[in-house]
Design a protein around this motif. Structure first.
Motif, mmCIF file in Angstrom:
data_model
loop_
_atom_site.group_PDB
_atom_site.id
_atom_site.type_symbol
_atom_site.label_atom_id
_atom_site.label_comp_id
_atom_site.label_asym_id
_atom_site.label_seq_id
_atom_site.Cartn_x
_atom_site.Cartn_y
_atom_site.Cartn_z
ATOM 1 N N ASP A 9 0.834 -1.207 0.000
ATOM 2 C CA ASP A 9 0.000 0.000 0.000
ATOM 3 C C ASP A 9 0.868 1.256 0.000
ATOM 4 O OD1 ASP A 9 -2.284 -1.542 0.044
ATOM 5 O OD2 ASP A 9 -2.600 -1.330 2.214
ATOM 6 N N ARG A 10 1.912 1.232 0.794
ATOM 7 C CA ARG A 10 2.827 2.379 0.872
ATOM 8 C C ARG A 10 3.532 2.590 -0.466
ATOM 9 N NH1 ARG A 10 6.396 1.692 5.825
ATOM 10 N NH2 ARG A 10 4.940 0.095 5.619
ATOM 11 N N ALA A 11 3.982 1.496 -1.058
ATOM 12 C CA ALA A 11 4.656 1.595 -2.355
ATOM 13 C C ALA A 11 3.696 2.127 -3.418
ATOM 14 C CB ALA A 11 5.221 0.241 -2.772
ATOM 15 N N GLN A 12 2.448 1.667 -3.375
ATOM 16 C CA GLN A 12 1.460 2.144 -4.348
ATOM 17 C C GLN A 12 1.188 3.632 -4.152
ATOM 18 O OE1 GLN A 12 0.112 0.405 -7.048
ATOM 19 N NE2 GLN A 12 -0.462 2.497 -7.573
ATOM 20 N N ALA A 13 1.103 4.062 -2.907
ATOM 21 C CA ALA A 13 0.885 5.486 -2.633
ATOM 22 C C ALA A 13 2.051 6.319 -3.156
ATOM 23 C CB ALA A 13 0.691 5.709 -1.132
#
Length: 110
Positions: free
Chosen positions: A47-51
């Motif tokens: 999720d962090r990488a996608q953000a």
């Protein structure tokens, strides 16, 4: 900011964003065994990488649009009201498309 300096800064930003996007979309370097606990942390990391990827892609789009405005001869003009974007704003954010007032309106709409 003169157009030559702006183009150099924007080209540099674009190259850095392209590198970041490649890293964020790349395959993992090492594969390891995963426990059930790892699965939860991987989701958070994903999720962090996608953000971060979403932010980088949006930033890249802003830089490309700024380069187009240079090519079109309208760099430094607010895309909404047509007034000049303050020099200090362009120094801080060469990809800025709006004057401070129009940017504030845009952000309030979100």
């Amino acid at each position: 900011m003169d157009h030559t300096t702006a183009r150099e800064r924007l080209d540099s930003m674009l190259a850095e964003l392209d590198r970041s996007i490649r890293v964020l979309t790349g395959e993992p370097v090492a594969v390891r065994e995963r426990s059930a606990a790892d699965a939860g942390s991987d989701l958070t990391e994903a999720d962090r990488a996608q953000a971060m990827l979403d932010v980088a892609v949006a930033q890249r789009r802003a830089v490309v649009n700024a380069l187009r405005r240079i090519d079109d001869g309208v760099y430094g003009e607010c895309v909404d009201c047509g007034k000049p974007v303050p020099e200090g704003r362009l120094e801080a954010r060469p990809e800025a498309a709006r004057c401070v007032q129009c940017q504030s309106k845009q952000e309030r709409r979100r």
